[in-house]
Enzyme design. Structure first.
Site, PDB file in Angstrom:
ATOM      1  N   HIS A   1       0.837  -1.201   0.000  1.00  0.00           N
ATOM      2  CA  HIS A   1       0.000   0.000   0.000  1.00  0.00           C
ATOM      3  C   HIS A   1       0.872   1.252   0.000  1.00  0.00           C
ATOM      4  O   HIS A   1       2.053   1.236   0.353  1.00  0.00           O
ATOM      5  CB  HIS A   1      -0.928   0.013   1.220  1.00  0.00           C
ATOM      6  CG  HIS A   1      -0.188  -0.039   2.522  1.00  0.00           C
ATOM      7  ND1 HIS A   1       0.466   1.043   3.057  1.00  0.00           N
ATOM      8  CD2 HIS A   1       0.017  -1.063   3.392  1.00  0.00           C
ATOM      9  CE1 HIS A   1       1.036   0.710   4.193  1.00  0.00           C
ATOM     10  NE2 HIS A   1       0.787  -0.568   4.432  1.00  0.00           N
TER      11      HIS A   1
ATOM     12  N   ASP B   1       3.876  -4.607   3.786  1.00  0.00           N
ATOM     13  CA  ASP B   1       5.308  -4.913   3.835  1.00  0.00           C
ATOM     14  C   ASP B   1       5.538  -6.352   4.315  1.00  0.00           C
ATOM     15  O   ASP B   1       6.466  -7.027   3.857  1.00  0.00           O
ATOM     16  CB  ASP B   1       6.058  -3.918   4.727  1.00  0.00           C
ATOM     17  CG  ASP B   1       5.454  -3.782   6.119  1.00  0.00           C
ATOM     18  OD1 ASP B   1       4.450  -4.447   6.432  1.00  0.00           O
ATOM     19  OD2 ASP B   1       6.009  -2.988   6.925  1.00  0.00           O
TER      20      ASP B   1
END
Length: 481
Positions: free
Chosen positions: A98, A380
């Site tokens: 994102h 992540d």
């Protein structure tokens, strides 16, 4: 006369210096030889992972933080879509983190950073399609999303960002990503037909608004004003995108060992301990409470948005505190690669999504015209294990709006042969992967054979774990671990 002689002497000296300077530049540009020690031409297609021109000679936490922020500026260099003319692009599979977000945690007893999460045209960073994106999102029907995604907002809109909310920077980052991929894959390579349908796309996201909104921003940049009836986002409950294969006890044991390593590294870092103590005094809370609040996440937001670090009556948290915390993060990443405890976790954590990607590639290679463009909007903690599992030890920790792309190509001269390219943030890292490092054995092939990736995912990933397991289930449940 004396003045005239001095002038002529200076003129001659200047001419001599100019000649020497040009000579040095000229000779510097001449290659030392037409081939290297291996006999490889200087025009070889060997892939490298180039560092930015401005990269410092030693690890710099401020420089690394700037890379992590990934603030949109000039158009970046990209190697997506590069292939010899006789190759045809068959399918593309995109895994993204994102975009820029508001912190997930607040530093105790400090004022939250005042960042506006509405999308406005007169604020930087900006993208020409920003207003059109907002307008199009307002028309989005709930039928385009699997439950519970339909209950999430399609774009950020709070004047004061909520915790973890996507920012305008994050939206712009993925509008840029989408436009870049559109220019390469649609305009240049005609990946999708002009009458593309829902069957040509595969879209999946976790249940966080920041991942759904990032996926929508990239999709809008890729397919501006797309038909909502042709779009369907699937919901993925797990950040590992493991679908029905999430139960894996051995993976969790690897993770516990990795977390123990992280804990021991923190204990050894006396400077980190002192820094947390100083910061705790500034905000007047116990050191343990401050550690639990993960202050580096909040400080990175201050850093990325150029907002002053927080202050109290007792003082301020400053750049030196930030540098110590960020340096420890970088040291932790370095030791993680060396100790390789994380690798076991990564191999098992990344297998489901890699196996799904390989299966989709195989169907495309067989000629099935479906799911030609796949997009996973993730975190992540999704990208990091995939990068490690692929053997990309030199890859930096996933920045905001990071993208990892798998390209499938067909050799038009030999239609039965298919090849893959893997790119991380626009850089071709195919020949840095553990399954395609033996390129020297096939120097005439400019890409990695698809069967290399298939063999790696279906066999070699388990061999790397040891223990004799030959499939995912056995590797996840071996008792001797």
């Amino acid at each position: 006369m004396l003045f005239r002689n001095r002038f002529l002497l200076l003129l001659a000296l200047a001419a001599l210096l100019a000649f020497v300077s040009l000579s040095l530049q000229f000779f510097h540009l001449i290659p030392l030889s037409a081939a290297g020690k291996d006999g490889v031409s200087s025009k070889s297609r060997k892939r490298i992972m180039p560092a930015p021109v401005t990269e410092p000679p030693v690890m710099d936490p401020v420089y690394e933080a700037l890379l992590y922020c990934n603030t949109p500026s000039v158009a970046e260099r990209s190697m997506e879509g590069h292939a010899p003319h006789h190759f045809r692009l068959v399918s593309v599979h995109v895994l993204i983190r994102h975009g820029d977000r508001y912190p997930l945690y607040a530093i105790p007893r400090t004022k939250r950073p005042e960042i506006d999460c509405t999308l406005v045209a007169n604020r930087k960073p900006y993208h020409p399609k920003l207003e059109a994106f907002v307008s199009h999102m307002s028309k989005g029907p709930g039928a385009s999303f699997e439950s519970p995604l339909h209950s999430l907002p399609l774009y950020p809109s709070h004047p004061l960002c909520e915790m973890g909310e996507l920012t305008q920077t994050g939206v712009v980052q993925h509008l840029q990503n989408g436009q870049l991929l559109r220019d390469i894959y649609l305009k240049k390579h005609k990946l999708l037909p002009s009458d593309w349908s829902e069957d040509h796309l595969y879209l999946e996201t976790t249940g966080k608004s920041r991942t759904l909104q990032s996926g929508l921003a990239l999709l809008y940049g890729f397919l501006p004003d797309f038909d909502w009836t042709k779009v369907f986002f699937r919901h993925q409950p797990s950040a590992l995108f493991c679908s029905g294969s999430c139960y894996c006890p051995v993976r969790n044991q690897y993770l516990e060992k990795e977390q123990r390593r992280q804990y021991l590294l923190r204990l050894k870092n006396s400077q980190l301990d002192r820094t947390y103590g100083e910061m705790a005094k500034v905000v007047d809370v116990p050191t343990k409470q401050l550690r639990a609040a993960n202050p580096v996440d909040s400080l990175l937001c201050h850093f990325c948005h150029n907002v002053s670090f927080p202050c109290t009556r007792s003082g301020c948290i400053g750049m030196e505190h930030f540098k110590v915390l960020r340096t420890h993060q970088l040291e932790d990443e370095r030791e993680r690669r060396e100790k390789k405890l994380y690798l076991g976790y990564a191999l098992l954590g990344a297998h489901p999504i890699l196996n799904e990607t390989v299966s989709r590639m195989q169907r495309a290679a067989e000629g099935r015209e479906e799911e030609l463009f796949a997009l996973y909007s993730a975190h992540d903690v999704t990208l990091s294990p995939v990068l490690s599992a692929l053997g990309l030890t030199g890859a930096r920790f996933p920045r905001f709006a990071a993208r990892l792309i798998f390209e499938l190509w067909q050799d038009r001269d030999k239609p039965s042969e298919h090849f893959v390219r893997i790119l991380y943030n626009g850089i071709d890292v195919t020949f840095h992967t553990s399954f395609c490092q033996d390129r020297h054995k096939h120097p005439h092939k400019p890409m990695c054979p698809l069967e290399n990736l298939v063999r790696f995912v279906r066999r070699d990933m388990f061999a790397a774990l040891g223990g004799g397991s030959t499939n995912y289930y056995d590797a996840c449940h071996k008792e001797e671990f």
